[in-house]
Design an enzyme around this catalytic site. Structure first.
Site, PDB file in Angstrom:
ATOM      1  N   ALA A 279       0.816  -1.227   0.000  1.00 39.40           N
ATOM      2  CA  ALA A 279       0.000   0.000   0.000  1.00 39.40           C
ATOM      3  C   ALA A 279       0.846   1.272   0.000  1.00 39.40           C
ATOM      4  O   ALA A 279       0.552   2.232  -0.721  1.00 39.40           O
ATOM      5  CB  ALA A 279      -0.932  -0.015   1.205  1.00 39.40           C
TER       6      ALA A 279
ATOM      7  N   GLU B 114     -17.757   6.478  -4.142  1.00 37.80           N
ATOM      8  CA  GLU B 114     -17.944   5.709  -5.374  1.00 37.80           C
ATOM      9  C   GLU B 114     -18.993   4.610  -5.142  1.00 37.80           C
ATOM     10  O   GLU B 114     -19.857   4.350  -5.988  1.00 37.80           O
ATOM     11  CB  GLU B 114     -16.600   5.094  -5.775  1.00 37.80           C
ATOM     12  CG  GLU B 114     -16.684   4.265  -7.028  1.00 37.80           C
ATOM     13  CD  GLU B 114     -15.330   3.729  -7.492  1.00 37.80           C
ATOM     14  OE1 GLU B 114     -14.296   4.199  -6.993  1.00 37.80           O
ATOM     15  OE2 GLU B 114     -15.334   2.848  -8.359  1.00 37.80           O
TER      16      GLU B 114
ATOM     17  N   ASN C  83     -18.953  -7.342  -4.025  1.00 38.77           N
ATOM     18  CA  ASN C  83     -19.872  -7.437  -2.880  1.00 38.77           C
ATOM     19  C   ASN C  83     -19.311  -8.319  -1.759  1.00 38.77           C
ATOM     20  O   ASN C  83     -19.591  -8.086  -0.581  1.00 38.77           O
ATOM     21  CB  ASN C  83     -21.242  -7.933  -3.354  1.00 38.77           C
ATOM     22  CG  ASN C  83     -22.012  -6.811  -4.042  1.00 38.77           C
ATOM     23  OD1 ASN C  83     -21.469  -5.716  -4.245  1.00 38.77           O
ATOM     24  ND2 ASN C  83     -23.267  -7.058  -4.386  1.00 38.77           N
TER      25      ASN C  83
END
Ligand SMILES: Cc1cc2nc3c(=O)[nH]c(=O)nc-3n(C[C@H](O)[C@H](O)[C@H](O)COP(=O)(O)OP(=O)(O)OC[C@H]3O[C@@H](n4cnc5c(N)ncnc54)[C@H](O)[C@@H]3O)c2cc1C
Length: 382
Positions: free
Chosen positions: A181, A247, A371
């Site tokens: 990251a 978003e 999801n």
């Protein structure tokens, strides 16, 4: 929305919504079939959208935007999905990319890019996903290595919305490939005549066929270090995590537009279609199914209205946005599937709106964070 009037929908926003609905009906809907064949929207439509104030409505006027807020962006997404006219990637352009530049860009970057994005002269994309890294974003391989006053960029991206037309690409890449990251930065590429930049195929999708989802390739692309979004390397992942809830909320609002339209179409169809001499709507199964679906739509309106209220007040947290995204996208797919079933064979024919809703909404459960990932995020707080 429709008959339902959410609390965030002020008089001004209601007027804006009417003009969006008109623009969508006049400038998008009539061209959708042709765009599906050519796999992209006409560039002129972007310029028209800019003229009509449909691009970057949430960006301050000093940068050429509409001076509104995220409710303006949500309305555009909702209206385009409701009208089954979502080929133009305005969500990615106005609601996402423009807000990255507004929030993290330097003053010079905002002045340079935002006014042209608002006018439609610059079309934008945000490129995160790679062939080998989608959900596992920290594992991206596209790298930007500093060489004096430039970055040298190598790598590839896939599934990029607006990829074929984009003039400006917010490229998520590693400025320090030894890190996960912490090595990620966003570099803004002005790709017109940029040596080493190449677009691949426009991908042949199940639905959203007029949307120019593409592959992108970068071979020793050199860009000035001033194109780093913001001023500090290694901030890209944090920037993405901060923006993703918004978003996700836009995807939920798109899902709401689609489920409302599906229900409306199916009520109309089942009233007209006769089976065994009577309207299909008279059958108990049809009535029960539609009653259940209408209840779900009411719940969706209430929940998403509350989320949007929070978003406008900058109070929408990441977990609530994750709930909104997975739940609304799942419900819309279920409702549309049931509605298609009630259309019988006609539901499978693309000339019927329900068939187009079916193919266009499916990826909502995949993009913007799948999801499964949304549920994982929620579960971590239990
Ligand atoms: C129409 C469309 C438009 C898109 N537009 C863009 C765009 O503009 N820019 C961009 O960068 N990307 C875009 N994408 C890419 C999209 O964001 C990715 O497809 C998505 O992030 C999933 O990544 P993947 O396809 O590599 O699937 P994978 O990451 O390989 O996932 C495969 C499956 O594994 C599951 N999975 C992965 N990790 C976990 C986990 N930790 N727990 C449980 N299950 C897990 C996923 O839920 C999924 O079901 C678009 C995709 C589509 C379909």
């Amino acid at each position: 929305m429709s008959e339902y009037r959410p609390s965030w929908l002020t008089e001004d926003l209601a007027i804006f919504q009417q003009s969006v609905r008109r623009f969508v009906a006049e400038e998008l809907v009539p061209h959708e079939e042709r765009w599906a064949k050519q796999q992209h929207v006409d560039r002129e439509t972007w310029l028209k959208a800019g003229e009509m104030g449909m691009l970057c409505p949430g960006i301050p006027e000093e940068y050429g935007g509409g001076g509104g807020n995220h409710a303006h962006n949500a309305i555009i997404g909702y209206e385009t999905y409701r009208a089954i006219a979502s080929s133009m990637g305005t969500n990615v352009h106005s609601a996402i990319s423009a807000h990255y530049i507004l929030r993290y860009g330097t003053e010079e970057q905002k002045q340079r890019w935002l006014p042209k994005m608002a006018s439609g002269e610059l079309i934008t994309a945000i490129a995160m996903t790679e062939p080998g890294a989608g959900t596992d974003l920290q594992n991206i391989k596209t790298k930007a290595i500093r060489d004096g006053d430039h970055y040298v960029i190598n790598g590839s991206k896939t599934f990029i919305t607006n990829g074929y037309l984009a003039d400006l690409i917010l490229l998520v890449c590693k400025t320090d490939p030894s890190q996960r990251a912490k090595g990620i930065s966003i570099i803004v590429l002005e790709v017109k005549d940029l040596p080493g930049f190449r677009r691949g195929r426009i991908l042949d999708k199940i639905g959203q066929k007029g949307q120019d989802t593409s592959e992108l390739f970068f071979d020793d692309v050199r860009v000035p270090v001033t194109n780093l979004l913001g001023t500090e390397e290694g901030k890209g992942f944090v920037q993405l995590m901060q923006q993703l809830p918004e978003e996700r909320m836009f995807i939920a609002m798109n899902a709401l537009g689609a489920m409302e339209r599906a229900l409306e179409e199916t009520i109309k169809y089942t009233k007209e279609r006769k089976v065994f001499g009577n309207p299909l709507l008279d059958m108990q199964n049809t009535r029960f199914k539609l009653a259940e679906m209408q209840t779900t739509v009411t719940i969706a309106q209430t929940f998403l209205n509350d989320c949007l209220d929070k978003m406008v007040r900058h109070e929408l947290d990441a977990i609530t946005a994750a709930k909104a995204k997975w739940w609304a996208s799942t419900q819309t797919c279920q409702i549309i599937d049931e509605c298609l079933q009630l259309h019988g064979g006609y539901g499978y024919m693309l000339e019927y709106p329900i068939a187009r809703l079916y193919i266009n909404t499916r990826p909502m459960r995949i993009y913007g964070g799948s999801n499964e990932v949304m549920k994982d995020l929620i579960a971590r707080t239990l």
